[in-house]
Design an enzyme around this catalytic site. Structure first.
Site, PDB file in Angstrom:
ATOM      1  N   ASP A 137       0.861  -1.193   0.000  1.00 53.57           N
ATOM      2  CA  ASP A 137       0.000   0.000   0.000  1.00 53.57           C
ATOM      3  C   ASP A 137       0.887   1.229   0.000  1.00 53.57           C
ATOM      4  OD1 ASP A 137      -1.902   1.968   0.409  1.00 53.57           O
ATOM      5  OD2 ASP A 137      -3.042   0.803   1.876  1.00 53.57           O
ATOM      6  N   ARG A 139      -0.158   4.435  -0.270  1.00 54.15           N
ATOM      7  CA  ARG A 139      -0.915   5.677  -0.039  1.00 54.15           C
ATOM      8  C   ARG A 139      -0.448   6.416   1.196  1.00 54.15           C
ATOM      9  NH1 ARG A 139      -6.765   3.014  -0.147  1.00 54.15           N
ATOM     10  NH2 ARG A 139      -5.533   1.388   0.825  1.00 54.15           N
ATOM     11  N   THR A 160     -14.904   2.842   7.024  1.00 52.45           N
ATOM     12  CA  THR A 160     -13.794   2.056   6.479  1.00 52.45           C
ATOM     13  C   THR A 160     -13.734   0.685   7.137  1.00 52.45           C
ATOM     14  OG1 THR A 160     -11.414   2.081   6.014  1.00 52.45           O
ATOM     15  CG2 THR A 160     -12.063   2.867   8.171  1.00 52.45           C
TER      16      THR A 160
HETATM   17  N1  LIG Z   1      -2.249  -2.135  -6.414  1.00 49.91           N
HETATM   18  C1  LIG Z   1      -3.508  -2.583  -6.380  1.00 49.91           C
HETATM   19  N2  LIG Z   1      -4.474  -1.713  -6.078  1.00 49.91           N
HETATM   20  C2  LIG Z   1      -5.731  -2.180  -6.023  1.00 49.91           C
HETATM   21  C3  LIG Z   1      -6.060  -3.531  -6.271  1.00 49.91           C
HETATM   22  N3  LIG Z   1      -7.394  -3.675  -6.149  1.00 49.91           N
HETATM   23  C4  LIG Z   1      -7.878  -2.457  -5.809  1.00 49.91           C
HETATM   24  N4  LIG Z   1      -6.888  -1.548  -5.740  1.00 49.91           N
HETATM   25  C5  LIG Z   1      -6.927  -0.143  -5.351  1.00 49.91           C
HETATM   26  O1  LIG Z   1      -7.114  -0.106  -3.958  1.00 49.91           O
HETATM   27  C6  LIG Z   1      -7.736   1.106  -3.583  1.00 49.91           C
HETATM   28  C7  LIG Z   1      -8.886   0.761  -2.651  1.00 49.91           C
HETATM   29  O2  LIG Z   1      -8.299   0.159  -1.534  1.00 49.91           O
HETATM   30  P1  LIG Z   1      -9.005  -0.913  -0.642  1.00 49.91           P
HETATM   31  O3  LIG Z   1      -7.903  -1.661   0.030  1.00 49.91           O
HETATM   32  O4  LIG Z   1     -10.042  -1.660  -1.449  1.00 49.91           O
HETATM   33  O5  LIG Z   1      -9.816  -0.186   0.370  1.00 49.91           O
HETATM   34  P2  LIG Z   1      -9.281   0.833   1.401  1.00 49.91           P
HETATM   35  O6  LIG Z   1      -9.619   2.139   0.775  1.00 49.91           O
HETATM   36  O7  LIG Z   1      -7.866   0.631   1.760  1.00 49.91           O
HETATM   37  O8  LIG Z   1     -10.108   0.457   2.684  1.00 49.91           O
HETATM   38  P3  LIG Z   1     -11.640   0.668   2.938  1.00 49.91           P
HETATM   39  O9  LIG Z   1     -11.745   2.044   3.508  1.00 49.91           O
HETATM   40  O10 LIG Z   1     -12.013  -0.370   3.915  1.00 49.91           O
HETATM   41  O11 LIG Z   1     -12.349   0.522   1.625  1.00 49.91           O
HETATM   42  C8  LIG Z   1      -8.152   1.800  -4.863  1.00 49.91           C
HETATM   43  O12 LIG Z   1      -7.181   2.812  -5.137  1.00 49.91           O
HETATM   44  C9  LIG Z   1      -8.059   0.690  -5.897  1.00 49.91           C
HETATM   45  O13 LIG Z   1      -7.730   1.169  -7.189  1.00 49.91           O
HETATM   46  C10 LIG Z   1      -5.009  -4.416  -6.592  1.00 49.91           C
HETATM   47  O14 LIG Z   1      -5.184  -5.621  -6.792  1.00 49.91           O
HETATM   48  N5  LIG Z   1      -3.747  -3.899  -6.635  1.00 49.91           N
END
Ligand SMILES: Nc1nc2c(ncn2[C@@H]2O[C@H](COP(=O)(O)OP(=O)(O)OP(=O)(O)O)[C@@H](O)[C@H]2O)c(=O)[nH]1
Ligand SMILES: [Zn+2]
Length: 208
Positions: A137, A139, A160
């Site tokens: 991650d 971010r 979340t």
């Molecule tokens: N690198 C990568 N990014 C992904 C993948 N699937 C979804 N994403 C990205 O993950 C992000 C969403 O993250 P999530 O982990 O689903 O959710 P979160 O925002 O961390 O957590 P929540 O608040 O619970 O939804 C978005 O930017 C998506 O484009 C993947 O397989 N690989």
């Protein structure tokens, strides 16, 4: 255009408010406010009601997912979470979605699709990022905090399932008075993706 980053956020370049208007949706008539940030991307607040009255509002900090949010992909739960967050905020009459342009957990759309291609060949979402040379991650949430300061909000009910997101906001001085689950959109295409998020990334998810 007016710089809006406060003195508390001086380490980052100013966030610039670009424009604001009404945003009618099937859920409610929201306000949309667009900002340009130090990463030169346009980030968005979709909001409803009086947020600065001291009562913690519902807030969804949503990371961009073009495939899930706009193209109906079933590989993830993003589009479903976005819809359910907007519906819940509409029902409450008050709240905000911070729509951050951190596509692919911060690695960008092209790299996310590279990661999908690796997942098509058996990797999970974490292994695929690592194989491409990225963290699981990538971010960061300083921008979300700047946007909350813009709204005059210090305490939130955060929608979340991601413990990292709660920790990041709390570390930046936001009080999370409640964590509201956003579990929606489970389907055969995203079940193992969600299981990996629960098992390897610590997400609070209840899966069958
Ligand atoms: N690198 C990568 N990014 C992904 C993948 N699937 C979804 N994403 C990205 O993950 C992000 C969403 O993250 P999530 O982990 O689903 O959710 P979160 O925002 O961390 O957590 P929540 O608040 O619970 O939804 C978005 O930017 C998506 O484009 C993947 O397989 N690989
Ligand atoms: Zn997604």
């Amino acid at each position: 255009m007016e710089p809006v980053a406060s003195a508390r956020t001086t380490k980052r370049l100013p966030l610039v408010k670009i424009a604001e208007s009404k945003l009618p949706t099937p859920f409610a008539e929201f306000r949309i406010t667009v900002f340009r940030a130090a990463d030169d991307k346009e980030h968005v607040i979709v909001s409803l009601g009086d947020l600065a009255n001291g009562e913690p509002p519902l807030v969804r900090v949503h990371s961009e997912c073009l495939t899930g949010d706009a193209l109906f992909s079933l590989r993830c739960d993003c589009g479903f979470q976005l819809q359910s967050a907007l519906a819940t905020i509409a029902e409450a009459g008050r709240g905000a979605v911070l729509y951050l342009r951190q596509e692919g957990r911060g690695i960008g759309l092209g790299n996310k699709i590279r990661a999908y291609a690796l997942q098509d060949h058996g990797r999970d979402t974490v292994e695929a990022n690592h194989q491409l040379g990225f963290p699981a991650d990538a971010r960061e949430y300083g921008l979300a905090v700047d946007l909350l300061h813009f709204l005059g909000v210090q305490k939130i009910k955060l929608m979340t399932n991601n413990p990292l997101k709660v920790d990041a906001l709390v570390t930046h001085g936001i009080e999370v008075t409640e964590r509201v689950p956003v579990q929606s959109g489970l389907n055969p295409h995203n079940e193992s993706y969600l299981r990996t998020k629960a098992d390897k990334m610590g997400h609070w998810l209840t899966l069958p």
